[in-house]
Design a protein around this motif. Structure first.
Motif, PDB file in Angstrom:
ATOM      1  N   PRO A  48       0.568  -1.203   0.260  1.00  0.00           N
ATOM      2  CA  PRO A  48       0.359   0.416  -0.150  1.00  0.00           C
ATOM      3  C   PRO A  48       1.034   1.751   0.021  1.00  0.00           C
ATOM      4  CG  PRO A  48      -0.173  -1.269   1.828  1.00  0.00           C
ATOM      5  CD  PRO A  48       0.960  -2.151   0.840  1.00  0.00           C
ATOM      6  N   SER A  49       0.277   2.253  -0.455  1.00  0.00           N
ATOM      7  CA  SER A  49       0.856   3.648  -0.066  1.00  0.00           C
ATOM      8  C   SER A  49       1.391   4.346   1.152  1.00  0.00           C
ATOM      9  CB  SER A  49       0.181   4.853  -1.164  1.00  0.00           C
ATOM     10  OG  SER A  49      -1.231   4.773  -1.120  1.00  0.00           O
ATOM     11  N   ALA A  50       1.645   5.288   1.406  1.00  0.00           N
ATOM     12  CA  ALA A  50       1.680   6.281   2.724  1.00  0.00           C
ATOM     13  C   ALA A  50       0.505   6.061   3.153  1.00  0.00           C
ATOM     14  CB  ALA A  50       3.127   7.035   2.485  1.00  0.00           C
ATOM     15  N   GLU A  51      -0.206   6.950   2.272  1.00  0.00           N
ATOM     16  CA  GLU A  51      -1.749   7.337   2.164  1.00  0.00           C
ATOM     17  C   GLU A  51      -2.682   6.284   2.517  1.00  0.00           C
ATOM     18  OE1 GLU A  51      -2.223   8.932  -1.298  1.00  0.00           O
ATOM     19  OE2 GLU A  51      -0.652  10.580  -1.369  1.00  0.00           O
ATOM     20  N   VAL A  52      -2.596   5.432   1.876  1.00  0.00           N
ATOM     21  CA  VAL A  52      -3.661   4.119   2.601  1.00  0.00           C
ATOM     22  C   VAL A  52      -3.151   3.579   4.027  1.00  0.00           C
ATOM     23  CG1 VAL A  52      -4.039   1.951   1.933  1.00  0.00           C
ATOM     24  CG2 VAL A  52      -3.969   3.756  -0.095  1.00  0.00           C
ATOM     25  N   LEU A  53      -2.455   3.437   4.472  1.00  0.00           N
ATOM     26  CA  LEU A  53      -1.491   3.202   5.571  1.00  0.00           C
ATOM     27  C   LEU A  53      -1.812   4.131   6.095  1.00  0.00           C
ATOM     28  CD1 LEU A  53       2.571   1.931   4.376  1.00  0.00           C
ATOM     29  CD2 LEU A  53       0.288   0.830   5.407  1.00  0.00           C
ATOM     30  N   GLN A  54      -1.653   5.909   5.798  1.00  0.00           N
ATOM     31  CA  GLN A  54      -2.042   6.165   7.171  1.00  0.00           C
ATOM     32  C   GLN A  54      -3.885   6.360   7.581  1.00  0.00           C
ATOM     33  OE1 GLN A  54      -1.705  10.492   5.524  1.00  0.00           O
ATOM     34  NE2 GLN A  54      -1.565  11.348   7.985  1.00  0.00           N
ATOM     35  N   GLN A  55      -4.481   6.103   6.586  1.00  0.00           N
ATOM     36  CA  GLN A  55      -6.318   5.818   5.970  1.00  0.00           C
ATOM     37  C   GLN A  55      -6.316   4.620   7.285  1.00  0.00           C
ATOM     38  OE1 GLN A  55      -6.724   7.084   1.991  1.00  0.00           O
ATOM     39  NE2 GLN A  55      -8.077   6.236   2.710  1.00  0.00           N
ATOM     40  N   VAL A  56      -5.432   2.975   7.160  1.00  0.00           N
ATOM     41  CA  VAL A  56      -5.636   2.623   7.951  1.00  0.00           C
ATOM     42  C   VAL A  56      -5.620   2.577   9.257  1.00  0.00           C
ATOM     43  CG1 VAL A  56      -4.682  -0.567   8.186  1.00  0.00           C
ATOM     44  CG2 VAL A  56      -5.493   0.747   5.865  1.00  0.00           C
ATOM     45  N   ALA A  57      -4.457   3.317   9.823  1.00  0.00           N
ATOM     46  CA  ALA A  57      -3.709   3.441  11.274  1.00  0.00           C
ATOM     47  C   ALA A  57      -4.505   4.437  11.454  1.00  0.00           C
ATOM     48  CB  ALA A  57      -2.304   4.533  10.671  1.00  0.00           C
ATOM     49  N   LYS A  58      -4.931   5.560  10.253  1.00  0.00           N
ATOM     50  CA  LYS A  58      -6.467   6.764  11.794  1.00  0.00           C
ATOM     51  C   LYS A  58      -7.534   5.285  12.088  1.00  0.00           C
ATOM     52  CE  LYS A  58      -8.774  10.342  11.160  1.00  0.00           C
ATOM     53  NZ  LYS A  58      -8.981  11.615  10.018  1.00  0.00           N
ATOM     54  N   ALA A  59      -7.773   5.007  11.336  1.00  0.00           N
ATOM     55  CA  ALA A  59      -9.251   3.508  11.453  1.00  0.00           C
ATOM     56  C   ALA A  59      -8.570   2.851  12.593  1.00  0.00           C
ATOM     57  CB  ALA A  59      -9.776   2.997  10.056  1.00  0.00           C
ATOM     58  N   LEU A  60      -7.286   2.522  12.896  1.00  0.00           N
ATOM     59  CA  LEU A  60      -7.299   0.898  13.811  1.00  0.00           C
ATOM     60  C   LEU A  60      -6.735   2.246  14.787  1.00  0.00           C
ATOM     61  CD1 LEU A  60      -5.250  -0.967  11.932  1.00  0.00           C
ATOM     62  CD2 LEU A  60      -7.412  -1.946  12.424  1.00  0.00           C
ATOM     63  N   ARG A  61      -6.488   3.300  15.121  1.00  0.00           N
ATOM     64  CA  ARG A  61      -5.944   4.084  16.262  1.00  0.00           C
ATOM     65  C   ARG A  61      -4.997   4.023  16.859  1.00  0.00           C
ATOM     66  NH1 ARG A  61     -11.176   5.988  19.092  1.00  0.00           N
ATOM     67  NH2 ARG A  61      -9.474   6.830  20.688  1.00  0.00           N
ATOM     68  N   ILE A  62      -3.908   3.499  15.441  1.00  0.00           N
ATOM     69  CA  ILE A  62      -2.758   3.345  16.405  1.00  0.00           C
ATOM     70  C   ILE A  62      -1.916   4.509  15.349  1.00  0.00           C
ATOM     71  CG2 ILE A  62      -2.924   1.124  16.560  1.00  0.00           C
ATOM     72  CD1 ILE A  62      -1.663   0.176  13.266  1.00  0.00           C
ATOM     73  N   SER A  63      -0.333   3.913  15.519  1.00  0.00           N
ATOM     74  CA  SER A  63       0.871   4.989  14.635  1.00  0.00           C
ATOM     75  C   SER A  63       1.173   5.382  13.639  1.00  0.00           C
ATOM     76  CB  SER A  63       2.212   5.338  15.384  1.00  0.00           C
ATOM     77  OG  SER A  63       3.592   5.428  15.388  1.00  0.00           O
ATOM     78  N   ALA A  64       0.817   5.745  12.110  1.00  0.00           N
ATOM     79  CA  ALA A  64       1.363   5.494  10.651  1.00  0.00           C
ATOM     80  C   ALA A  64       2.616   5.298  10.845  1.00  0.00           C
ATOM     81  CB  ALA A  64       0.958   6.604  10.063  1.00  0.00           C
ATOM     82  N   GLU A  65       3.367   5.856  11.730  1.00  0.00           N
ATOM     83  CA  GLU A  65       5.402   6.118  11.731  1.00  0.00           C
ATOM     84  C   GLU A  65       5.380   3.791  11.815  1.00  0.00           C
ATOM     85  OE1 GLU A  65       4.044   7.788  13.612  1.00  0.00           O
ATOM     86  OE2 GLU A  65       4.578  10.047  13.600  1.00  0.00           O
ATOM     87  N   THR A  66       4.773   4.013  12.289  1.00  0.00           N
ATOM     88  CA  THR A  66       4.774   1.960  12.686  1.00  0.00           C
ATOM     89  C   THR A  66       4.544   0.590  11.912  1.00  0.00           C
ATOM     90  OG1 THR A  66       3.897   2.371  14.668  1.00  0.00           O
ATOM     91  CG2 THR A  66       3.985  -0.456  14.411  1.00  0.00           C
ATOM     92  N   LEU A  67       3.616   1.728  11.083  1.00  0.00           N
ATOM     93  CA  LEU A  67       2.570   0.739   9.484  1.00  0.00           C
ATOM     94  C   LEU A  67       3.952   1.410   8.708  1.00  0.00           C
ATOM     95  CD1 LEU A  67      -0.672   1.530   9.384  1.00  0.00           C
ATOM     96  CD2 LEU A  67       0.232  -0.621  10.393  1.00  0.00           C
ATOM     97  N   TYR A  68       4.364   2.583   8.354  1.00  0.00           N
ATOM     98  CA  TYR A  68       5.261   3.028   7.358  1.00  0.00           C
ATOM     99  C   TYR A  68       7.053   1.875   7.381  1.00  0.00           C
ATOM    100  CZ  TYR A  68       2.948   6.973   6.758  1.00  0.00           C
ATOM    101  OH  TYR A  68       1.609   8.400   6.487  1.00  0.00           O
ATOM    102  N   VAL A  69       7.095   1.922   9.187  1.00  0.00           N
ATOM    103  CA  VAL A  69       8.063   0.928   9.246  1.00  0.00           C
ATOM    104  C   VAL A  69       8.354   0.091   8.846  1.00  0.00           C
ATOM    105  CG1 VAL A  69      10.066   0.007  10.929  1.00  0.00           C
ATOM    106  CG2 VAL A  69       9.252   2.605  11.217  1.00  0.00           C
ATOM    107  N   ARG A  70       6.827  -1.183   8.987  1.00  0.00           N
ATOM    108  CA  ARG A  70       6.430  -2.409   8.480  1.00  0.00           C
ATOM    109  C   ARG A  70       6.592  -2.576   7.147  1.00  0.00           C
ATOM    110  NH1 ARG A  70       6.027  -6.193  12.504  1.00  0.00           N
ATOM    111  NH2 ARG A  70       5.691  -5.226  15.438  1.00  0.00           N
ATOM    112  N   ALA A  71       6.032  -1.277   6.429  1.00  0.00           N
ATOM    113  CA  ALA A  71       5.993  -1.416   5.385  1.00  0.00           C
ATOM    114  C   ALA A  71       7.919  -1.689   4.279  1.00  0.00           C
ATOM    115  CB  ALA A  71       5.113  -0.721   4.296  1.00  0.00           C
ATOM    116  N   GLY A  72       8.057  -0.302   4.666  1.00  0.00           N
ATOM    117  CA  GLY A  72       9.641  -0.206   4.251  1.00  0.00           C
ATOM    118  C   GLY A  72       9.784   1.207   3.827  1.00  0.00           C
ATOM    119  N   ILE A  73       8.608   1.918   4.337  1.00  0.00           N
ATOM    120  CA  ILE A  73       8.258   3.042   3.632  1.00  0.00           C
ATOM    121  C   ILE A  73       9.807   4.073   4.459  1.00  0.00           C
ATOM    122  CG2 ILE A  73       7.274   5.620   2.990  1.00  0.00           C
ATOM    123  CD1 ILE A  73       5.097   3.091   2.367  1.00  0.00           C
TER     124      ILE A  73
END
Length: 138
Positions: A48-73
């Motif tokens: 997913p793109s960073a934007e999609v990850l940000q939307q998912v993070a917001k929906a899950l109420r978690i840190s977008a940075e964590t998802l960025y790190v896990r996605a290699g972004i």
């Protein structure tokens, strides 16, 4: 060393979704993405793109940075502990939003005090040539 861990991102997302007690369909709707697309992300078939990850993070109420790190972004090997600490604070269901923000501000101030620079949303200079007010004429 820049390997892409899309599989671990998907596993992590699935784990977070289940922890939030959301169905795949509910999360997809809350994040504004299609159900099949989110399913492919969870199964490691899509990056997913960073934007999609940000939307998912917001929906899950978690840190977008964590998802960025896990996605290699975001390459945050040296700051992984900081990112994970933020994620835990933001994911804590016993705290309200104001409490989470106050706790993050206190955490940031302690990190700065201990020489770990600025964090979360603030741009950090490269620590080269930015001596600031410490340069005094003696």
């Amino acid at each position: 060393m820049a390997s892409l861990n899309v599989g671990s991102l998907g596993e992590y997302l699935r784990e977070q979704r289940r922890s939030a007690q959301l169905s795949l369909r509910q999360l997809a709707e809350a994040a504004g993405v299609s159900n099949p697309y989110l399913s492919q992300i969870e199964r490691g078939l899509r990056k997913p793109s960073a934007e999609v990850l940000q939307q998912v993070a917001k929906a899950l109420r978690i840190s977008a940075e964590t998802l960025y790190v896990r996605a290699g972004i975001l390459d945050a090997e040296r700051d992984r502990d900081e990112v994970e600490t933020r994620a835990v604070i933001l994911a804590d269901p016993t705290l309200n939003e104001r409490q989470k923000q106050v706790l993050l501000q206190v955490y940031d101030s302690f990190r700065k005090e201990n020489g770990h620079g600025e964090t979360h949303g603030e741009s950090t200079p490269d620590d080269t040539g930015d001596a600031g007010p410490q340069q005094t004429a003696g």
